[in-house]
Scaffold this motif. Structure first.
Motif, PDB file in Angstrom:
ATOM      1  N   SER A 116     -11.834   4.911   8.958  1.00  0.00           N
ATOM      2  CA  SER A 116     -12.885   5.552   8.168  1.00  0.00           C
ATOM      3  C   SER A 116     -12.340   6.332   6.979  1.00  0.00           C
ATOM      4  CB  SER A 116     -13.697   6.500   9.061  1.00  0.00           C
ATOM      5  OG  SER A 116     -12.852   7.490   9.636  1.00  0.00           O
ATOM      6  N   GLU A 117     -11.042   6.669   7.002  1.00  0.00           N
ATOM      7  CA  GLU A 117     -10.433   7.401   5.901  1.00  0.00           C
ATOM      8  C   GLU A 117      -9.740   6.476   4.906  1.00  0.00           C
ATOM      9  OE1 GLU A 117      -7.954  10.543   7.271  1.00  0.00           O
ATOM     10  OE2 GLU A 117      -9.479  11.401   8.580  1.00  0.00           O
ATOM     11  N   GLY A 118      -9.927   5.164   5.083  1.00  0.00           N
ATOM     12  CA  GLY A 118      -9.353   4.218   4.138  1.00  0.00           C
ATOM     13  C   GLY A 118      -7.896   3.930   4.349  1.00  0.00           C
ATOM     14  N   ARG A 119      -7.385   4.108   5.578  1.00  0.00           N
ATOM     15  CA  ARG A 119      -5.980   3.833   5.876  1.00  0.00           C
ATOM     16  C   ARG A 119      -5.868   2.547   6.688  1.00  0.00           C
ATOM     17  NH1 ARG A 119      -6.120   9.624   6.615  1.00  0.00           N
ATOM     18  NH2 ARG A 119      -4.797  10.655   5.055  1.00  0.00           N
ATOM     19  N   ALA A 120      -4.924   1.703   6.315  1.00  0.00           N
ATOM     20  CA  ALA A 120      -4.747   0.413   6.973  1.00  0.00           C
ATOM     21  C   ALA A 120      -4.190   0.587   8.380  1.00  0.00           C
ATOM     22  CB  ALA A 120      -3.817  -0.475   6.145  1.00  0.00           C
ATOM     23  N   ASN A 121      -4.518  -0.377   9.234  1.00  0.00           N
ATOM     24  CA  ASN A 121      -4.044  -0.382  10.620  1.00  0.00           C
ATOM     25  C   ASN A 121      -2.523  -0.535  10.646  1.00  0.00           C
ATOM     26  OD1 ASN A 121      -3.450  -0.940  13.301  1.00  0.00           O
ATOM     27  ND2 ASN A 121      -5.273  -2.187  13.605  1.00  0.00           N
ATOM     28  N   ARG A 122      -1.839   0.425  11.263  1.00  0.00           N
ATOM     29  CA  ARG A 122      -0.374   0.409  11.248  1.00  0.00           C
ATOM     30  C   ARG A 122       0.204  -0.693  12.124  1.00  0.00           C
ATOM     31  NH1 ARG A 122       1.195   4.303   8.068  1.00  0.00           N
ATOM     32  NH2 ARG A 122       3.391   3.792   8.383  1.00  0.00           N
TER      33      ARG A 122
ATOM     34  N   ASP B  84      -3.376  22.268   8.156  1.00  0.00           N
ATOM     35  CA  ASP B  84      -3.636  21.871   6.771  1.00  0.00           C
ATOM     36  C   ASP B  84      -2.343  21.757   5.975  1.00  0.00           C
ATOM     37  OD1 ASP B  84      -6.463  21.994   7.126  1.00  0.00           O
ATOM     38  OD2 ASP B  84      -6.368  24.162   6.897  1.00  0.00           O
ATOM     39  N   PHE B  85      -1.411  22.658   6.278  1.00  0.00           N
ATOM     40  CA  PHE B  85      -0.210  22.797   5.460  1.00  0.00           C
ATOM     41  C   PHE B  85       0.891  21.827   5.865  1.00  0.00           C
ATOM     42  CE2 PHE B  85       3.813  25.322   4.700  1.00  0.00           C
ATOM     43  CZ  PHE B  85       3.821  25.149   3.327  1.00  0.00           C
ATOM     44  N   PHE B  86       1.163  21.715   7.173  1.00  0.00           N
ATOM     45  CA  PHE B  86       2.305  20.924   7.619  1.00  0.00           C
ATOM     46  C   PHE B  86       1.891  19.646   8.332  1.00  0.00           C
ATOM     47  CE2 PHE B  86       6.006  20.002  10.377  1.00  0.00           C
ATOM     48  CZ  PHE B  86       6.921  19.781   9.368  1.00  0.00           C
ATOM     49  N   GLU B  87       1.286  19.742   9.504  1.00  0.00           N
ATOM     50  CA  GLU B  87       0.802  18.550  10.184  1.00  0.00           C
ATOM     51  C   GLU B  87      -0.166  18.953  11.279  1.00  0.00           C
ATOM     52  OE1 GLU B  87       4.142  16.530  11.887  1.00  0.00           O
ATOM     53  OE2 GLU B  87       4.472  18.027  13.443  1.00  0.00           O
ATOM     54  N   GLY B  88      -1.096  18.055  11.580  1.00  0.00           N
ATOM     55  CA  GLY B  88      -2.063  18.318  12.635  1.00  0.00           C
ATOM     56  C   GLY B  88      -2.817  17.060  12.979  1.00  0.00           C
ATOM     57  N   PHE B  89      -3.567  17.123  14.051  1.00  0.00           N
ATOM     58  CA  PHE B  89      -4.344  15.968  14.500  1.00  0.00           C
ATOM     59  C   PHE B  89      -5.670  15.910  13.757  1.00  0.00           C
ATOM     60  CE2 PHE B  89      -1.357  16.344  17.988  1.00  0.00           C
ATOM     61  CZ  PHE B  89      -1.072  15.013  18.255  1.00  0.00           C
ATOM     62  N   ARG B  90      -6.018  14.707  13.315  1.00  0.00           N
ATOM     63  CA  ARG B  90      -7.251  14.488  12.562  1.00  0.00           C
ATOM     64  C   ARG B  90      -8.041  13.362  13.225  1.00  0.00           C
ATOM     65  NH1 ARG B  90      -6.111  18.598  10.800  1.00  0.00           N
ATOM     66  NH2 ARG B  90      -5.729  19.272   8.647  1.00  0.00           N
ATOM     67  N   PRO B  91      -9.388  13.480  13.236  1.00  0.00           N
ATOM     68  CA  PRO B  91     -10.196  12.390  13.805  1.00  0.00           C
ATOM     69  C   PRO B  91     -10.147  11.157  12.928  1.00  0.00           C
ATOM     70  CG  PRO B  91     -11.597  14.068  12.809  1.00  0.00           C
ATOM     71  CD  PRO B  91     -10.206  14.605  12.770  1.00  0.00           C
ATOM     72  N   VAL B  92      -9.981   9.997  13.548  1.00  0.00           N
ATOM     73  CA  VAL B  92      -9.897   8.719  12.837  1.00  0.00           C
ATOM     74  C   VAL B  92     -10.780   7.710  13.560  1.00  0.00           C
ATOM     75  CG1 VAL B  92      -8.390   6.817  12.165  1.00  0.00           C
ATOM     76  CG2 VAL B  92      -7.552   9.163  12.039  1.00  0.00           C
TER      77      VAL B  92
ATOM     78  N   LEU C  20       0.826  -1.194   0.000  1.00  0.00           N
ATOM     79  CA  LEU C  20       0.000   0.000   0.000  1.00  0.00           C
ATOM     80  C   LEU C  20       0.867   1.253   0.000  1.00  0.00           C
ATOM     81  CD1 LEU C  20      -2.673  -1.140   2.650  1.00  0.00           C
ATOM     82  CD2 LEU C  20      -2.611  -1.572   0.184  1.00  0.00           C
ATOM     83  N   SER C  21       0.222   2.407   0.011  1.00  0.00           N
ATOM     84  CA  SER C  21       0.956   3.669   0.068  1.00  0.00           C
ATOM     85  C   SER C  21       1.557   3.852   1.455  1.00  0.00           C
ATOM     86  CB  SER C  21       0.021   4.840  -0.241  1.00  0.00           C
ATOM     87  OG  SER C  21      -0.863   5.070   0.854  1.00  0.00           O
ATOM     88  N   ASP C  22       2.420   4.855   1.602  1.00  0.00           N
ATOM     89  CA  ASP C  22       3.047   5.102   2.901  1.00  0.00           C
ATOM     90  C   ASP C  22       2.013   5.401   3.978  1.00  0.00           C
ATOM     91  OD1 ASP C  22       5.484   4.712   1.757  1.00  0.00           O
ATOM     92  OD2 ASP C  22       5.985   6.832   1.564  1.00  0.00           O
ATOM     93  N   GLN C  23       0.852   5.932   3.583  1.00  0.00           N
ATOM     94  CA  GLN C  23      -0.208   6.230   4.543  1.00  0.00           C
ATOM     95  C   GLN C  23      -1.150   5.044   4.758  1.00  0.00           C
ATOM     96  OE1 GLN C  23       0.549   8.624   1.968  1.00  0.00           O
ATOM     97  NE2 GLN C  23       1.923   9.429   3.534  1.00  0.00           N
ATOM     98  N   GLY C  24      -0.880   3.916   4.079  1.00  0.00           N
ATOM     99  CA  GLY C  24      -1.718   2.737   4.251  1.00  0.00           C
ATOM    100  C   GLY C  24      -2.947   2.733   3.368  1.00  0.00           C
ATOM    101  N   GLU C  25      -2.926   3.499   2.279  1.00  0.00           N
ATOM    102  CA  GLU C  25      -4.071   3.565   1.381  1.00  0.00           C
ATOM    103  C   GLU C  25      -3.837   2.722   0.128  1.00  0.00           C
ATOM    104  OE1 GLU C  25      -5.373   8.155   2.393  1.00  0.00           O
ATOM    105  OE2 GLU C  25      -3.827   7.776   0.902  1.00  0.00           O
ATOM    106  N   ILE C  26      -4.941   2.308  -0.513  1.00  0.00           N
ATOM    107  CA  ILE C  26      -4.816   1.586  -1.779  1.00  0.00           C
ATOM    108  C   ILE C  26      -4.164   2.527  -2.802  1.00  0.00           C
ATOM    109  CG2 ILE C  26      -6.043   0.329  -3.585  1.00  0.00           C
ATOM    110  CD1 ILE C  26      -6.318  -0.974  -0.872  1.00  0.00           C
TER     111      ILE C  26
END
Length: 727
Positions: A231-237, A507-515, A197-203
């Motif tokens: 919920s965002e389509g990212r695989a469990n790390r 949005d630009f660099f990094e931040g916490f997102r609900p998952v 998968l991608s580095d973020q765990g996505e297809i």
């Protein structure tokens, strides 16, 4: 030599420690002795049930039946338990030789039951490896290059319910083929390639099955195999298989070069005392750990966290987090063969770690955790001023232990300058120097701008790292930025973002997102933004330029969006702590460049502060100035050569010049791109349509509040009469 035949102690990672068991005062079992009971237990669990079992059921039952060896009970930073990862690999090998089947659920075969009876103790594991090596001749013949064999062997062990990334696979390969690993799968389709998968765990966006007629949804297939997605389509790390995981398990089948890391360990002021001279004399490095109880190394991060929270409860949470990171790095992540760097009195020393960490009850509480180190320049320290970049920036971090793995090339450059024999190193060969390619005439001909003028833009960007193209609308700022970036860097190394008033640092660099987690609960995870993703990609390819294009850069609150990164735009050789990440020594790689665009019609460029102007070079693109001056005429001349229908409105360049001559405000001029559309010249009324629907509304906005007849001087018939051109 296979690990189970080793005559020297080994770490849980399968590397020799350089110390005897008598020196360490502990008994170190071989990998075979530790893994064999787990394999036997897994086969027995399957033998003792009357139905196929899931991977999770087998693992849970094994854990109930077997005392897990401490070296395999370690939990890594991704939350994965080492023995489960290792057992997953080994059962995959058992499936290859016919001892069990793993199609969906796991079942033991008659051959597996017979193996349990025939091979007692560690012999079961040894027979498993002997049989597996004997069954894999096809891959050895097919992949004559050792690196391709390593990749093929790794893919063969990527079992259902796990995933990996191209980057993890690249870490296994030799440097000269790393860039070609992605193409390997095109030439050698694998039944497990859908688990990459991608580095973020996505297809991956352009995923396709090895069999052209297969139409299954890859995510559905992966979920049936046991892989979990949020919920965002990212695989469990926790289900990710890393390069380190592959290295350990492949050691029995093919020699995989060990990864080499580098570390900065501070010792110049430990509770007020400079310990570096002691380290040099005793050939060691240490951490104070003054409040830490005696621990057995290695120790799982989770267990270590519990101990640190208890022993350092009198300290702030920030101190506890920093101590956990330092102890975990020193005890668990460092390995024999890694480089270690330390500093004192403005000078630097470099060494190699030669053994495992041990806990020693230090009488002065200044060196409770120690590692043996061979110091390579103990009598020839290097002044800070002579350190190669980016090492000086990394010395400014506040942590006692800082990872320098990305800077191994700089460390080895330093050692080479000292004429120190590096021996057999696993680092990459010298990289090509970072450079922009020369601007070609093909680009100049394509965008109709003089090659020397484009080369000047490239030179400005190279010298200053940051460049802003500004001017009125329609002058091709974004177009030129994209074309220039595409000439100077590979398409994958160029990223475009557009700023707007609500754009933020998160949005630009990094931040916490609900998952959404597997249990349905919401959690917040730190996620990278486009700039962080570009920076991390640039670190992986330091000899290649990476370019970020920021469209409408003046539309956002720049101080808010850039945050602490504002500092690094000017001081590229320095480091700074980040707002959300634990990194205390973040730097901007020298191969990261920024091109911004600004529209001058809204006057916001006047609000750009001095700090912004100091960090960027500004180049104006204006209809009355080179390289935009005369662009419409050059474009129209080319159009007439290639489009026989373009016979109308050929006076457009003259009319546009007349219009801009009547616009008194320099920043409100109209750029040529409004008229650089072939349809304008194929229809008799094409120019009039653009004039009435695009240009006049823009001028009406500029003259808001003025009398309605103010626009009459800008109308197309008026301008043509002034030019004495028949309507």
């Amino acid at each position: 030599m296979p690990l189970h035949q080793a005559t020297v102690p080994v770490t849980p990672h399968g590397l020799t420690t350089g110390l005897t068991t008598e020196q360490k005062g502990v008994t170190v079992s071989t990998y075979a002795e530790r893994i064999a009971p787990l394999i036997r237990s897994a086969l027995e669990v399957l033998r003792d049930t009357d139905r196929p079992l899931t991977r999770q059921e087998v693992m849970d039952e094994v854990e109930r039946r077997v005392d897990i060896p401490p070296g395999l009970a370690v939990v890594d930073s991704g939350g994965r338990v080492r023995w489960r990862v290792q057992l997953g690999f080994r059962t995959s090998e058992a499936g290859v030789i016919g001892w069990l089947t793993k199609r969906g659920a796991w079942s033991i075969t008659e051959m597996g039951i017979q193996a349990l009876d025939d091979f007692p103790g560690v012999e079961l594991y040894e027979e498993l490896m002997r049989e597996y090596r004997a069954r894999r001749p096809t891959s050895r013949q097919r992949y004559s290059d050792r690196s391709w064999l390593i990749i093929a062997e790794a893919m063969a062990r990527l079992e259902p319910g796990t995933w990996t990334t191209l980057e993890e696979l690249r870490k296994l390969a030799d440097p000269d083929i790393r860039s070609r690993v992605g193409r390997f799968f095109d030439e050698h389709p694998s039944s497990t390639s859908h688990r990459v998968l991608s580095d973020q765990g996505e297809i991956p966006l352009h995923f396709s099955w090895a069999r052209p007629n297969r139409t299954d949804d890859p995510r559905e297939v992966l979920e049936r195999e046991g892989l979990e997605f949020d919920s965002e389509g990212r695989a469990n790390r926790t289900q990710l298989v890393t390069a380190d995981d592959f290295r350990e398990i492949l050691a029995e089948v093919v020699q995989v070069p060990p990864v080499q890391r580098a570390w900065l360990v501070r010792g110049s002021s430990v509770d007020g005392r400079d310990l570096v001279p002691v380290w040099l004399h005793k050939e060691s490095a240490s951490l104070a750990a003054s409040s830490l109880r005696e621990i057995a190394v290695p120790i799982s991060r989770n267990e270590l966290k519990t101990i640190v929270e208890d022993d350092y409860q009198h300290k702030s949470y920030a101190v506890r987090e920093a101590k956990l990171a330092e102890f975990d790095a020193f005890c668990n992540r460092m390995r024999p063969g890694d480089y270690v760097l330390t500093t004192t009195q403005g000078k630097a020393y470099v060494g190699r770690i030669t053994g495992d960490a041990v806990y020693v009850a230090s009488s002065d509480k200044r060196s409770n955790i120690r590692r043996p180190v061979e110091w390579l320049n103990a009598t020839r320290p290097v002044p800070f001023a002579n350190l190669p970049q980016p090492l000086p920036a990394k010395l400014h971090g506040q942590s006692d232990v800082v990872e320098l793995t990305d800077d191994i090339a700089a460390i080895e450059e330093l050692l080479t300058a000292l004429d120190i024999d590096l021996g057999e190193t696993t680092s990459e060969p010298p990289r090509e120097l970072l450079a922009f390619p020369a601007i070609g005439q093909d680009l100049a001909g394509e965008i109709l701008i003089d090659r020397e003028q484009l080369q000047q833009l490239a030179d400005l960007l190279w010298e200053n790292k940051q460049l802003i193209l500004y001017g009125p609308p329609g002058t091709g700022k974004t177009f030129v930025a994209r074309k220039l970036a595409g000439e100077l860097a590979e398409p994958s190394a160029v990223k475009l973002v557009q700023f707007h008033p609500s754009y933020t640092y998160e949005d630009f660099f990094e931040g916490f997102r609900p998952v959404q987690q597997a249990d349905g609960q919401l959690a917040f995870e730190l996620r990278p933004g486009p700039f962080r993703q570009l920076v991390e990609a640039a670190r992986q390819h330091p000899s290649d330029p990476y370019i970020l294009i920021i469209d409408e850069i003046n539309r956002a609150n720049l101080a808010k969006v850039f945050g602490e990164l504002y500092f690094l735009l000017e001081y590229r050789d320095d480091a700074i702590g980040l707002l959300y990440s634990a990194e205390a020594d973040f730097t901007l790689p020298p191969n990261v460049f920024v091109i911004g665009t600004m529209n001058t019609t809204d006057r916001s460029i006047a609000l750009v502060d001095a700090a912004m102007r100091r960090r960027f070079r500004f180049v104006e693109l204006h209809p009355g100035l080179d390289p935009i001056k005369g662009l419409l005429g050059r474009w129209l001349e080319n159009l007439r050569k290639t489009d026989e229908l373009a016979v109308h409105n050929l006076d457009a360049p003259d009319v546009l010049d007349a219009l801009n001559a009547r616009i008194e405000d320099h920043d409100l001029a109209i750029g040529p791109s409004y008229l650089m559309k072939s349809g304008v010249y194929r229809r008799e009324n094409g120019l009039a349509v653009v004039w009435e629907t695009a240009i006049l509304p823009l001028l009406a906005e500029h003259h808001y509040g003025s009398p309605p007849n103010v626009l009459d001087r800008y109308r197309l018939p008026t301008l043509r009469r002034a030019l004495a051109v028949p309507e």
